[in-house]
Write a protein that holds these residues in place. Sequence first.
Motif, short mmCIF file in Angstrom:
data_model
loop_
_atom_site.label_atom_id
_atom_site.label_comp_id
_atom_site.label_asym_id
_atom_site.label_seq_id
_atom_site.Cartn_x
_atom_site.Cartn_y
_atom_site.Cartn_z
N THR A 158 -47.08 0.81 -26.94
CA THR A 158 -47.45 -0.02 -25.79
C THR A 158 -46.23 -0.31 -24.93
OG1 THR A 158 -49.25 -1.05 -27.03
CG2 THR A 158 -48.48 -2.22 -25.09
N LEU A 159 -45.12 -0.66 -25.61
CA LEU A 159 -43.88 -0.91 -24.86
C LEU A 159 -43.34 0.37 -24.24
CD1 LEU A 159 -42.20 -3.44 -27.33
CD2 LEU A 159 -43.27 -3.95 -25.12
N ASP A 160 -43.46 1.50 -24.96
CA ASP A 160 -43.08 2.80 -24.38
C ASP A 160 -43.76 2.98 -23.02
OD1 ASP A 160 -41.48 3.65 -26.49
OD2 ASP A 160 -42.99 4.98 -27.37
N GLN A 161 -45.07 2.76 -23.04
CA GLN A 161 -45.88 3.01 -21.84
C GLN A 161 -45.51 2.06 -20.70
OE1 GLN A 161 -50.14 2.69 -22.45
NE2 GLN A 161 -50.45 2.18 -20.30
N LEU A 162 -45.51 0.77 -20.99
CA LEU A 162 -45.32 -0.22 -19.93
C LEU A 162 -43.90 -0.17 -19.36
CD1 LEU A 162 -47.28 -3.22 -21.48
CD2 LEU A 162 -47.94 -1.86 -19.49
N LEU A 163 -42.90 -0.05 -20.22
CA LEU A 163 -41.52 -0.06 -19.75
C LEU A 163 -41.16 1.22 -18.99
CD1 LEU A 163 -39.76 -1.69 -22.84
CD2 LEU A 163 -40.21 -2.75 -20.63
N SER A 164 -41.60 2.36 -19.51
CA SER A 164 -41.28 3.61 -18.80
C SER A 164 -42.04 3.70 -17.49
CB SER A 164 -41.57 4.82 -19.68
OG SER A 164 -42.94 4.89 -20.03
N GLU A 165 -43.27 3.18 -17.48
CA GLU A 165 -44.04 3.17 -16.22
C GLU A 165 -43.35 2.26 -15.20
OE1 GLU A 165 -47.68 0.96 -15.80
OE2 GLU A 165 -48.67 2.67 -14.86
N HIS A 166 -42.82 1.14 -15.68
CA HIS A 166 -42.07 0.24 -14.78
C HIS A 166 -40.94 1.00 -14.10
CE1 HIS A 166 -39.39 -2.93 -13.39
NE2 HIS A 166 -38.43 -2.40 -14.13
N TYR A 167 -40.21 1.78 -14.87
CA TYR A 167 -39.07 2.53 -14.31
C TYR A 167 -39.55 3.55 -13.28
CZ TYR A 167 -35.15 5.76 -14.04
OH TYR A 167 -34.13 6.57 -13.58
N VAL A 168 -40.57 4.33 -13.65
CA VAL A 168 -41.07 5.36 -12.74
C VAL A 168 -41.55 4.75 -11.43
CG1 VAL A 168 -42.91 7.07 -12.40
CG2 VAL A 168 -41.67 7.00 -14.57
N LEU A 169 -42.31 3.67 -11.54
CA LEU A 169 -42.85 3.04 -10.33
C LEU A 169 -41.75 2.38 -9.51
CD1 LEU A 169 -46.12 1.45 -11.78
CD2 LEU A 169 -45.94 3.47 -10.30
N ALA A 170 -40.74 1.82 -10.17
CA ALA A 170 -39.66 1.15 -9.45
C ALA A 170 -38.90 2.14 -8.57
CB ALA A 170 -38.71 0.47 -10.44
N VAL A 171 -38.45 3.25 -9.15
CA VAL A 171 -37.65 4.19 -8.36
C VAL A 171 -38.52 4.91 -7.32
CG1 VAL A 171 -35.90 4.51 -10.13
CG2 VAL A 171 -37.89 6.00 -10.13
N THR A 172 -39.76 5.22 -7.69
CA THR A 172 -40.63 5.93 -6.75
C THR A 172 -40.99 5.06 -5.56
OG1 THR A 172 -41.55 7.23 -8.58
CG2 THR A 172 -42.78 7.22 -6.51
N SER A 173 -41.32 3.79 -5.83
CA SER A 173 -41.71 2.90 -4.73
C SER A 173 -40.53 2.62 -3.80
CB SER A 173 -42.28 1.60 -5.29
OG SER A 173 -41.32 0.89 -6.05
N MET A 174 -39.32 2.56 -4.36
CA MET A 174 -38.14 2.34 -3.50
C MET A 174 -37.89 3.55 -2.60
SD MET A 174 -35.55 0.36 -6.15
CE MET A 174 -34.22 0.08 -4.95
N MET A 175 -38.05 4.76 -3.16
CA MET A 175 -37.91 5.96 -2.33
C MET A 175 -38.94 5.97 -1.20
SD MET A 175 -37.45 9.01 -5.15
CE MET A 175 -36.17 9.02 -6.40
#
Length: 446
Positions: A43-60
Amino acid sequence: MKKKTMNKIVAPALALGLLVPLNAQAADHAPTASTPAGDLRATLDQLLSEHYVLAVTSMMKAYDGAPDAEVAMKALDQNALDMTPAIASIYGDEGAAQFEDIFAGHNDYSADFVEAAKSEDKELRADAEAEVDEFVEEFSTFLDAATEGNLPKDAAADVLELHEDQVLSVFDNYVAGDYESAYMTYREGYKLMFDISKALSGAIVTQMPDKFETAADTPAVEFRSTLNSLAGEHFALAAIGMQKGYDQAEDFDYVSWAEDQNTLDFKAAIGSVYGDEGAAQFEKVWNGNHITAQGDIVAATLEGDEAKIEEARMKLDQFAVDFSTFLDAATEGNLPQEAGQEAIKQHEALVLQTFDQYVAGDADAAWMSFREGYAFMFGVGETLGNAIVTQMPDKFAETTMPEEMPETGLGGAQEQSMNTLYAGLAVLGGILLAFVTLRNRKVSEQ
């Protein structure tokens, strides 16, 4: 109540749970990746890694002024809100409220970094960096207190600072047009999130031995997490890469490069153990009607060629048949062909659905599909992991709780994490090669 809440959070990740062969959990003493500690870590794998992907993608996207930038940022905010029930299930509502106040708020300065880059406002940039420092201080203090010192503040602060540095490094390199550095850091930052989930789940499990009978870093759970990382990264890069391709973005080639590196993580492991021939055969199967077909769909969509789109979709259907047959043979029936084919087709359908909605300009639907498709991959990690663990129980035997805090990957232990990754890949590589060998043997007998 606690269990009910956790089930709500992990439900997407457990989408393939029904595909797990019954014999995978038949014997209580047999190793399995489906333990409470394993579910917590996944569960933490999913939520934390998704946070990272969404953070960098949304900033771009925000920097580019993309039409879906605001929706991508909302997806990032929703990811933070999805973490709250998971924290509440462990530390209660008061702890969850404190977590949400600290964690959800730290997404706010992402917009400040973007605005500072666009306007070249050094003062705004400095203010945003100060907010990062404040977040690292507050969140590391929270984690230390919540885990009763099992995740020490200094160690937590170090890794949180590294995470924030990597997010900003990806963004800054993107803004500078240094896409090679941007996507190299993207991959490093993505992998770090799995080190963090290992550290955090290990701290919680050590803190609450009465709730978790086995550790969060048993060989079977490690393997499940390795598959989670590879499968999740594959989906994220595939979906984002198709968007970049459709937009004919300047960094498209580098997203493709990152996706190729994800594939090479498999190929290198196979080649290092079983030689170049086995690795080359795997690469051919994986790329032929799969990665290449996704690229064909992007190109055909730009050309408006419906016949080519349909042809590429048929290639993906064939990949589902080929790869599920491969998995069935490789796992000696622990992941049956029919179930595997259904799961692979569902994965591909989610990738294409995300792309089609993006092309149609329906950003809300596209990012909802992205989150659904990303979560789906963590069910793949569990299902495939258990199929292999069931097949090779001797390689994954060890389910006792450690007497001391397990090595977490924090404080400079990332090399150990990578060794774990490649050890897992080596096991998978062996199975893949076994399938290749069996297939070649059948061909030679015909």
